[in-house]
Design a protein around this motif. Structure first.
Motif, PDB file in Angstrom:
ATOM      1  N   LEU A 423       5.922   9.871   6.828  1.00  0.00           N
ATOM      2  CA  LEU A 423       6.400   9.056   5.714  1.00  0.00           C
ATOM      3  C   LEU A 423       6.415   9.849   4.402  1.00  0.00           C
ATOM      4  O   LEU A 423       7.358   9.740   3.600  1.00  0.00           O
ATOM      5  CB  LEU A 423       5.525   7.806   5.578  1.00  0.00           C
ATOM      6  CG  LEU A 423       5.797   6.889   4.396  1.00  0.00           C
ATOM      7  CD1 LEU A 423       7.235   6.373   4.418  1.00  0.00           C
ATOM      8  CD2 LEU A 423       4.809   5.718   4.394  1.00  0.00           C
ATOM      9  N   ALA A 424       5.403  10.652   4.202  1.00  0.00           N
ATOM     10  CA  ALA A 424       5.301  11.401   2.941  1.00  0.00           C
ATOM     11  C   ALA A 424       6.478  12.358   2.734  1.00  0.00           C
ATOM     12  O   ALA A 424       6.788  12.725   1.592  1.00  0.00           O
ATOM     13  CB  ALA A 424       3.987  12.184   2.914  1.00  0.00           C
ATOM     14  N   LEU A 429      13.088  11.800  -1.976  1.00  0.00           N
ATOM     15  CA  LEU A 429      14.273  10.945  -2.015  1.00  0.00           C
ATOM     16  C   LEU A 429      14.058   9.660  -2.801  1.00  0.00           C
ATOM     17  O   LEU A 429      15.010   9.094  -3.343  1.00  0.00           O
ATOM     18  CB  LEU A 429      14.705  10.568  -0.584  1.00  0.00           C
ATOM     19  CG  LEU A 429      14.959  11.702   0.399  1.00  0.00           C
ATOM     20  CD1 LEU A 429      15.363  11.135   1.749  1.00  0.00           C
ATOM     21  CD2 LEU A 429      16.037  12.640  -0.124  1.00  0.00           C
ATOM     22  N   THR A 430      12.826   9.197  -2.847  1.00  0.00           N
ATOM     23  CA  THR A 430      12.582   7.832  -3.327  1.00  0.00           C
ATOM     24  C   THR A 430      12.584   7.705  -4.846  1.00  0.00           C
ATOM     25  O   THR A 430      12.459   6.593  -5.362  1.00  0.00           O
ATOM     26  CB  THR A 430      11.243   7.308  -2.774  1.00  0.00           C
ATOM     27  OG1 THR A 430      10.188   8.216  -3.135  1.00  0.00           O
ATOM     28  CG2 THR A 430      11.299   7.182  -1.263  1.00  0.00           C
ATOM     29  N   GLU A 446       0.907   2.654  10.804  1.00  0.00           N
ATOM     30  CA  GLU A 446      -0.232   3.511  11.114  1.00  0.00           C
ATOM     31  C   GLU A 446      -1.144   3.613   9.897  1.00  0.00           C
ATOM     32  O   GLU A 446      -0.732   3.292   8.773  1.00  0.00           O
ATOM     33  CB  GLU A 446       0.268   4.890  11.544  1.00  0.00           C
ATOM     34  CG  GLU A 446       0.992   4.864  12.879  1.00  0.00           C
ATOM     35  CD  GLU A 446       1.317   6.258  13.394  1.00  0.00           C
ATOM     36  OE1 GLU A 446       1.275   7.215  12.599  1.00  0.00           O
ATOM     37  OE2 GLU A 446       1.618   6.380  14.603  1.00  0.00           O
ATOM     38  N   PRO A 447      -2.395   4.047  10.099  1.00  0.00           N
ATOM     39  CA  PRO A 447      -3.318   4.159   8.960  1.00  0.00           C
ATOM     40  C   PRO A 447      -2.726   4.995   7.829  1.00  0.00           C
ATOM     41  O   PRO A 447      -2.197   6.089   8.054  1.00  0.00           O
ATOM     42  CB  PRO A 447      -4.548   4.849   9.579  1.00  0.00           C
ATOM     43  CG  PRO A 447      -4.511   4.460  11.018  1.00  0.00           C
ATOM     44  CD  PRO A 447      -3.058   4.383  11.383  1.00  0.00           C
ATOM     45  N   GLY A 448      -2.797   4.472   6.621  1.00  0.00           N
ATOM     46  CA  GLY A 448      -2.312   5.173   5.443  1.00  0.00           C
ATOM     47  C   GLY A 448      -0.863   4.907   5.094  1.00  0.00           C
ATOM     48  O   GLY A 448      -0.424   5.208   3.973  1.00  0.00           O
ATOM     49  N   GLU A 449      -0.094   4.320   6.030  1.00  0.00           N
ATOM     50  CA  GLU A 449       1.331   4.113   5.749  1.00  0.00           C
ATOM     51  C   GLU A 449       1.558   2.981   4.748  1.00  0.00           C
ATOM     52  O   GLU A 449       2.472   3.070   3.914  1.00  0.00           O
ATOM     53  CB  GLU A 449       2.099   3.841   7.042  1.00  0.00           C
ATOM     54  CG  GLU A 449       2.281   5.088   7.892  1.00  0.00           C
ATOM     55  CD  GLU A 449       3.148   4.866   9.110  1.00  0.00           C
ATOM     56  OE1 GLU A 449       3.727   5.855   9.617  1.00  0.00           O
ATOM     57  OE2 GLU A 449       3.247   3.704   9.574  1.00  0.00           O
ATOM     58  N   ALA A 450       0.751   1.924   4.794  1.00  0.00           N
ATOM     59  CA  ALA A 450       0.909   0.833   3.819  1.00  0.00           C
ATOM     60  C   ALA A 450       0.686   1.364   2.404  1.00  0.00           C
ATOM     61  O   ALA A 450       1.460   1.054   1.475  1.00  0.00           O
ATOM     62  CB  ALA A 450      -0.069  -0.299   4.134  1.00  0.00           C
ATOM     63  N   GLU A 451      -0.352   2.198   2.242  1.00  0.00           N
ATOM     64  CA  GLU A 451      -0.614   2.782   0.928  1.00  0.00           C
ATOM     65  C   GLU A 451       0.519   3.731   0.525  1.00  0.00           C
ATOM     66  O   GLU A 451       0.897   3.802  -0.660  1.00  0.00           O
ATOM     67  CB  GLU A 451      -1.945   3.540   0.947  1.00  0.00           C
ATOM     68  CG  GLU A 451      -3.175   2.661   1.149  1.00  0.00           C
ATOM     69  CD  GLU A 451      -3.430   2.311   2.606  1.00  0.00           C
ATOM     70  OE1 GLU A 451      -2.606   2.693   3.480  1.00  0.00           O
ATOM     71  OE2 GLU A 451      -4.440   1.640   2.885  1.00  0.00           O
ATOM     72  N   GLY A 452       1.057   4.456   1.511  1.00  0.00           N
ATOM     73  CA  GLY A 452       2.154   5.369   1.228  1.00  0.00           C
ATOM     74  C   GLY A 452       3.395   4.634   0.756  1.00  0.00           C
ATOM     75  O   GLY A 452       4.071   5.081  -0.184  1.00  0.00           O
ATOM     76  N   LEU A 453       3.711   3.499   1.374  1.00  0.00           N
ATOM     77  CA  LEU A 453       4.858   2.702   0.942  1.00  0.00           C
ATOM     78  C   LEU A 453       4.679   2.219  -0.490  1.00  0.00           C
ATOM     79  O   LEU A 453       5.611   2.266  -1.305  1.00  0.00           O
ATOM     80  CB  LEU A 453       5.060   1.517   1.890  1.00  0.00           C
ATOM     81  CG  LEU A 453       5.529   1.848   3.310  1.00  0.00           C
ATOM     82  CD1 LEU A 453       5.521   0.594   4.172  1.00  0.00           C
ATOM     83  CD2 LEU A 453       6.925   2.455   3.295  1.00  0.00           C
ATOM     84  N   GLU A 454       3.470   1.761  -0.786  1.00  0.00           N
ATOM     85  CA  GLU A 454       3.207   1.269  -2.146  1.00  0.00           C
ATOM     86  C   GLU A 454       3.308   2.407  -3.160  1.00  0.00           C
ATOM     87  O   GLU A 454       3.892   2.248  -4.243  1.00  0.00           O
ATOM     88  CB  GLU A 454       1.821   0.628  -2.193  1.00  0.00           C
ATOM     89  CG  GLU A 454       1.493   0.008  -3.540  1.00  0.00           C
ATOM     90  CD  GLU A 454       0.155  -0.716  -3.526  1.00  0.00           C
ATOM     91  OE1 GLU A 454      -0.254  -1.213  -4.586  1.00  0.00           O
ATOM     92  OE2 GLU A 454      -0.491  -0.771  -2.449  1.00  0.00           O
TER      93      GLU A 454
END
Length: 558
Positions: A423-424, A429-430, A446-454
């Motif tokens: 994800l990182a 691009l974002t 997966e662990p850490g992906e929710a925080e990564g999206l935020e």
């Protein structure tokens, strides 16, 4: 003891402790085996049954008769005989392998696994059981335990070629090409006549983008097999996949593609066998009733081949479509006037007179690549405008000019790792000005992906995109652009006609519809393909996408 399709020698006392058969019974057994060898099925069956009665159903004779009936296509009777032999002699490992193979053929993978696991309690070092159990576990997507079985087998015999080949196939799926090459070299040094090794070498060569060498390896392996070996025909499927990768969609390629049904893992997917197989030619051989087109593969392939359905509709052939329950509402809306059922629904009252697997539609398409480009317009429809309005109302920044949906990770596939992107990696691009990024990822994060999206400011819809494809279609429709790896999300976005940017490994060796080169595929005109500059280089792909995005993204409302 006889393996499936073979025969054994004279029976010996088993775990039942019975006395050795008399000379008259010996004569019955020898006569039955002789008849079995010369192909006299009736005489062999009669001889085995007489010997079974005389020996109180000796386990080895049960096995031999089971092998005879299995070869004669009487699989259910064979399974019953194998089961009886195992009950009489629980440590009869070879019979357990035969029974597990039959269970595997009918799709009862968990039962087959249980049969083998129980046998390994009696004979922990039985190589055939360990090998087949590893294959079953891979099909059940339990790679960790499968590899443990392979390691057990190689501990018993470090040169066990079938286990080395299983390990090779796993390394290929993991995109560890160097490890796969080393294993293949070891096998070839020990036995260069291993047909399976040549097939895996073909996959390795395809993974490195050398389709010519891959096809040569397929032919070399096929030629190593006896002319009368029924598995020899399965290799035509491997040749067809290489031709499809190369964009060769001629009738001969599609005929070779039909041999997929000879593979053991496909036998359990066969359904509707009570209906005649449709042979095409609507104008010359019209059906009295409807043609059932039934699903056979995963959601992505299902969507892919649904793109060919409109050709049959245009020919005036009445159809009934059987699709995944997850797709049923989408397909009903997209093909008005065509009855759409889900797998397992009753066929009563539908006036069906013939059937065809969805993946066999290529046989009856008959058009070239140029016509595909002209005719592959969007073929699935999202929900009503009111559904799309509800989606847009959920956006945290509804006034943003542009919306980009994206999916970065595959789940539940042996190929998931090589085609997924961290994800990182999307961070460059974002930061696009005035653009709302939307997660179209299905399955649990997966662990850490929710925080990564935020952290990246990516909106995560409150929807189950795995089970609710209607919701996924609505969110895709609300986007201006979809950026995704190769998943069902990619197929759905393309089928809806949404501009879709595909991010692919290099070479892309898993799915023939994306090919191994080029930026477009005739299957989906709205798709644009971005390939790794070199194996594993996702940063290079992200750089290409960043450059292609430019300064703005057109609005879906413009």
């Amino acid at each position: 003891m006889a393996k499936a399709g073979g025969f054994g020698g004279r029976p010996t006392p088993g775990a039942t402790g019975r006395q050795r058969p008399t000379r008259s019974v010996d004569a019955l057994v020898h006569a039955a085996i002789a008849a079995h060898r010369r192909g006299d099925t009736a005489a062999a069956e009669a001889g085995y049954r007489a010997a079974l009665q005389a020996t109180n159903r000796h386990p080895t004779l049960l096995s031999n008769l089971g092998a005879l009936l299995k070869a004669d296509g009487r699989r259910e009777e064979a399974m019953a005989l194998y089961g009886e032999a195992i009950r009489k002699q629980p440590g009869f490992s070879n019979v357990r392998v035969n029974l597990a193979n039959l269970l595997r053929d009918r799709g009862a993978l968990d039962q087959a696994r249980e049969v083998l696991e129980q046998g390994l309690e009696h004979d922990p070092a039985h190589l055939e059981s360990l090998h087949l159990l590893a294959l079953l576990l891979l099909e059940l997507k339990n790679r960790t335990t499968a590899l443990a079985m392979v390691e057990r087998a190689l501990t018993v015999d470090p040169s066990h070629i079938p286990s080395l080949l299983v390990l090779t196939s796993v390394r290929l799926a993991e995109d560890d090409l160097d490890a796969a090459q080393g294993l293949l070299d070891t096998v070839m040094q020990r036995d260069p006549s291993q047909a399976k090794a040549h097939l895996l070498r073909s996959e390795l060569q395809r993974s490195r983008g050398d389709l010519v060498a891959a096809k040569e390896s397929v032919e070399r392996g096929r030629n190593l097999m006896p002319e009368d070996d029924p598995e020899r025909e399965i290799w035509r499927f491997n040749r067809a996949v290489l031709d499809l990768f190369a964009g060769d969609w001629t009738p001969s390629t599609w005929r070779d593609y039909e041999t997929r049904w000879l593979a053991p893992q496909m036998i359990s997917h066969q359904r509707h066998q009570h209906l005649p197989r449709w042979q095409g030619q609507v104008d010359q051989h019209p059906l009295a009733g409807s043609l059932l087109i039934w699903r056979e593969q995963g959601i992505g392939e299902e969507i892919l081949f649904l793109s060919l359905v409109r050709d049959l509709i245009a020919q005036g052939q009445p159809l009934v479509l059987e699709v995944s329950a997850r797709l049923q509402r989408l397909v009903q809306r997209s093909f008005p006037g065509v009855p759409v059922i889900s797998q397992g629904d009753s066929l009563a009252g539908l006036d069906i007179t013939a059937a065809l697997p969805l993946g066999s539609l290529g046989l009856h398409s008959g058009f070239d690549q140029a016509s595909w480009l002209r005719r592959r317009s969007p073929f699935l429809r999202p929900g009503a405008e009111s559904d799309l309005a509800r989606v847009r109302a959920c956006l945290p920044h509804p006034t943003h000019t542009s919306r980009v949906g994206f999916c970065w990770r595959s789940v539940g596939s042996i190929y998931a790792g090589p085609k997924s992107i961290p994800l990182a990696s999307f961070e460059p691009l974002t930061g696009q000005a005035d653009t709302q990024w939307i997660s179209l990822q299905h399955g649990a994060l997966e662990p850490g992906e929710a925080e990564g999206l935020e952290r990246l400011g990516i909106h995560r819809p409150d929807a189950d995109f795995f089970h609710d494809l209607e919701a996924l279609a609505a969110w895709i429709a609300s986007c201006d652009l979809v950026i995704t790896i190769s998943t069902a999300t990619a197929h759905l976005a393309c089928a809806l006609g949404k501009p879709t940017w595909m991010l692919l490994p290099a070479p892309q060796s898993f799915f023939w519809w994306w090919g191994n080169e080029g930026t477009h595929t005739p299957w989906y005109p709205s798709a644009r393909l971005f390939r790794q500059p070199s194996p594993g280089d996702w940063d290079g792909v992200i750089t290409q996408v960043h450059q292609a995005l430019g300064s703005s993204i057109p609005s879906a409302d413009s």
